[in-house]
Design a protein around this motif. Structure first.
Motif, mmCIF file in Angstrom:
data_model
loop_
_atom_site.group_PDB
_atom_site.id
_atom_site.type_symbol
_atom_site.label_atom_id
_atom_site.label_comp_id
_atom_site.label_asym_id
_atom_site.label_seq_id
_atom_site.Cartn_x
_atom_site.Cartn_y
_atom_site.Cartn_z
ATOM 1 N N LEU A 201 0.832 -1.241 -0.084
ATOM 2 C CA LEU A 201 0.009 0.029 -0.222
ATOM 3 C C LEU A 201 0.892 1.276 -0.065
ATOM 4 N N SER A 202 1.850 1.254 1.009
ATOM 5 C CA SER A 202 2.763 2.527 1.057
ATOM 6 C C SER A 202 3.481 2.735 -0.518
ATOM 7 N N ALA A 203 4.104 1.413 -1.008
ATOM 8 C CA ALA A 203 4.963 1.865 -2.151
ATOM 9 C C ALA A 203 4.025 2.357 -3.194
ATOM 10 N N TYR A 204 2.867 1.695 -3.403
ATOM 11 C CA TYR A 204 1.627 1.997 -4.469
ATOM 12 C C TYR A 204 1.558 3.449 -4.456
ATOM 13 N N HIS A 205 1.392 4.078 -3.317
ATOM 14 C CA HIS A 205 1.193 5.387 -3.099
ATOM 15 C C HIS A 205 2.276 6.427 -2.951
ATOM 16 N N ASN A 206 3.563 5.827 -3.163
ATOM 17 C CA ASN A 206 4.872 6.596 -3.009
ATOM 18 C C ASN A 206 4.896 7.207 -1.858
ATOM 19 N N THR A 207 4.423 6.565 -0.601
ATOM 20 C CA THR A 207 4.433 6.795 0.695
ATOM 21 C C THR A 207 5.557 5.789 1.512
ATOM 22 N N PRO A 208 6.440 6.503 2.608
ATOM 23 C CA PRO A 208 7.290 5.782 3.233
ATOM 24 C C PRO A 208 6.769 4.980 4.072
ATOM 25 N N PHE A 209 7.134 3.748 4.069
ATOM 26 C CA PHE A 209 6.879 2.736 4.984
ATOM 27 C C PHE A 209 7.983 2.895 6.484
ATOM 28 N N ALA A 210 9.143 3.311 6.006
ATOM 29 C CA ALA A 210 10.199 3.617 7.200
ATOM 30 C C ALA A 210 10.950 4.711 6.696
ATOM 31 N N THR A 211 11.759 5.258 7.666
ATOM 32 C CA THR A 211 12.831 6.277 7.364
ATOM 33 C C THR A 211 13.923 5.657 6.701
ATOM 34 N N GLN A 212 14.946 6.595 6.326
ATOM 35 C CA GLN A 212 16.137 6.028 5.710
ATOM 36 C C GLN A 212 15.658 5.306 4.502
ATOM 37 N N ASP A 213 15.067 5.819 3.534
ATOM 38 C CA ASP A 213 14.698 5.075 2.144
ATOM 39 C C ASP A 213 14.151 3.526 2.463
ATOM 40 N N ASN A 214 13.257 3.387 3.480
ATOM 41 C CA ASN A 214 12.661 2.106 3.850
ATOM 42 C C ASN A 214 13.969 1.450 4.532
ATOM 43 N N GLY A 215 14.905 1.817 4.895
ATOM 44 C CA GLY A 215 16.094 1.116 5.425
ATOM 45 C C GLY A 215 17.284 0.816 4.638
ATOM 46 N N PHE A 216 17.118 1.089 3.272
ATOM 47 C CA PHE A 216 18.072 1.016 2.073
ATOM 48 C C PHE A 216 19.078 1.902 2.617
ATOM 49 N N ALA A 217 19.046 3.059 3.316
ATOM 50 C CA ALA A 217 20.228 3.986 3.498
ATOM 51 C C ALA A 217 20.832 3.919 4.963
ATOM 52 N N GLY A 218 20.501 2.895 5.458
ATOM 53 C CA GLY A 218 21.058 2.755 7.091
ATOM 54 C C GLY A 218 20.090 1.963 8.013
ATOM 55 N N ASN A 219 20.613 1.440 8.967
ATOM 56 C CA ASN A 219 20.160 0.802 9.992
ATOM 57 C C ASN A 219 19.252 1.662 10.962
ATOM 58 N N ASP A 220 19.855 2.859 10.961
ATOM 59 C CA ASP A 220 19.205 3.836 11.843
ATOM 60 C C ASP A 220 17.910 4.493 11.430
ATOM 61 N N THR A 221 16.949 3.490 11.191
ATOM 62 C CA THR A 221 15.672 3.786 10.577
ATOM 63 C C THR A 221 14.492 3.397 11.449
ATOM 64 N N GLU A 222 13.347 4.278 11.203
ATOM 65 C CA GLU A 222 12.216 4.272 12.157
ATOM 66 C C GLU A 222 11.166 4.111 11.405
#
Length: 437
Positions: A201-222
């Motif tokens: 749902l989030s991806a299809y609406h271009n909405t983040p599911f998590a911070t840090q590019d959904n975790g791709f940019a680092g482990n310090d994600t929420e």
């Protein structure tokens, strides 16, 4: 005759790869498939074994996705790990952090002297399993994306045309009203509720599911799964559940049995449901794109993959790694991958396999089987829609499942459930971050 030609061409196509191995080797392949998918995996392994006399692959079912991952981890700790382990997509971050347990596929291929081109894989699949500089860590194998399955016979019973526009959730809601009015006991059900109704749902609406590019940019994600869009969607499903228009059957694919038995009009499920639905359904069915909410900027974007990839485990001999390289290349070969796509509904993981399927006329003969491919490739993925790479995500999904069940039962509002899922999930993310600094 067609099957023999297909297997023969696959054998010929892979001959140049297999001859690189000088000595026979036996390798263990652990997977999570049962039923029709289990039969098709067994067929692939048998085809590989019969097509050459250098290696033998022994395939073993180790339970569902979570159980197979846990079995692989336990086996490594005991020094009894398989050569190739199937790991579902949410286990990617866990496998990446398992230092010393895995041998990257690009390294396996290089050391084996095998022909291997990461650019042969479609971008929306490849990016999930590669490093930021494009090195492939595991081999994409069974990649799927969610779609909307439709029982056309029940649509007719509800007084609706089989071609009714179900591209939006608003239209789905109207169809569910008609189904309930017609006395249909299961207007809609779902499989994999977190994957479909929050992650995709989030991806299809271009909405983040998590911070840090959904975790791709680092482990310090929420987690960011409690935005107004996500709350709106889960509350709508909760209201439909209260009215008997959405029937919750379980956390995995329990709802599949209900749909295949002809009980449910609509079913949100993986594109890979095709194998079972085609084999069992006694009714006319169709496959539609996953619906989206009208008025959401950028929607529909693209959905994200589910399924699994194949990880090569450390601790084996060089000739065994050569055998593993040969087997993985076989699984990705155009004819074998095209047949897998056509048999199962999983995405063709290579461009060549998709092109062959189209050239074969498969999409023309089986309308809707290209929906998943179109849905995944129509737009270039964004930071919000290229996938998820979160630590401890299997456990986080368990938390999400628990909270969603509270909404379906009418015990919680969507806002309260998603706020709680974020708070509880973030605690696991902080622990994962600390353990992998």
């Amino acid at each position: 005759m067609k099957m023999r030609k297909l297997l023969l061409s696959a054998t010929v196509a892979a001959t140049s790869v297999w001859t690189a191995s000088a000595s026979a080797a036996e390798i263990q392949f652990w997977h999570a498939f049962t039923g029709r998918l289990g039969e098709l995996v067994a067929e692939q392994v048998e085809t590989f074994n019969k097509s050459q006399d250098q290696h033998t692959v022994t395939a073993s079912h180790k339970g569902n996705y979570s159980e197979t991952l846990n079995a692989g981890i336990a086996a490594f700790r005991a020094g009894e790990q398989p050569h190739v382990l199937m790991v579902f997509e949410v286990g990617t971050a866990t496998m990446m952090s398992a230092k010393g347990a895995t041998k990257p596929v690009y390294q396996v291929m290089e050391e084996a002297g095998a022909t291997f081109d990461p650019n042969a894989y479609i971008g929306s699949v490849k990016g999930y399993y590669t490093t930021t500089d494009g090195k492939m860590l595991s081999l994409p194998f069974n990649s799927s994306t969610p779609v909307l399955w439709v029982n056309k016979d029940l649509m007719t019973k509800a007084g609706l045309s089989a071609d009714t526009d179900l591209s939006t959730w608003e239209n789905v809601g109207k169809a569910l009203d008609a189904a309930k009015a017609a006395g249909i006991s299961c207007p809609m059900t779902t499989a994999w509720q977190s994957w479909i109704h929050l992650e995709n749902l989030s991806a299809y609406h271009n909405t983040p599911f998590a911070t840090q590019d959904n975790g791709f940019a680092g482990n310090d994600t929420e987690l960011a799964l409690n935005s107004p869009l996500q709350v709106k969607h889960i509350q709508a499903l909760g209201d439909w559940a209260k009215d008997g228009k959405f029937i919750y059957a379980g956390r995995r694919n329990e709802g599949g049995a209900n749909f295949r038995a002809g009980e449910c009009m609509l079913f949100t499920e993986s594109s890979a449901g095709y194998a079972g639905i085609k084999a069992e359904a006694k009714f006319d069915f169709a496959v539609n794109q996953l619906p989206y909410w009208e008025g959401t900027e950028g929607a529909p974007q693209n959905t994200i993959i589910g399924g699994a990839s194949l990880w090569v485990m450390e601790g084996h001999e060089a000739e065994e790694y050569k055998a593993a390289a040969d087997f993985l290349n076989f699984l990705s070969s155009t004819d074998i991958q095209a047949k897998w796509h056509q048999d199962t509904g999983y995405l063709p993981i290579t461009t060549a396999a998709g092109d062959k399927t189209k050239a074969d006329g498969f999409y023309d003969a089986n309308p809707g089987t290209d929906i998943a491919v179109i849905q995944m490739t129509a737009k270039e993925p964004t930071a919000n829609s290229k996938g998820l790479r979160l630590g401890s995500f299997d456990q986080i999904r368990g938390i999400i499942d628990e909270e969603l069940e509270g909404v379906w039962a009418g015990d919680k509002t969507a806002q309260a459930a998603l706020d709680s899922a974020k708070e509880r999930g973030d605690r696991l993310l902080r622990r994962f971050e600390q353990a992998n600094k």
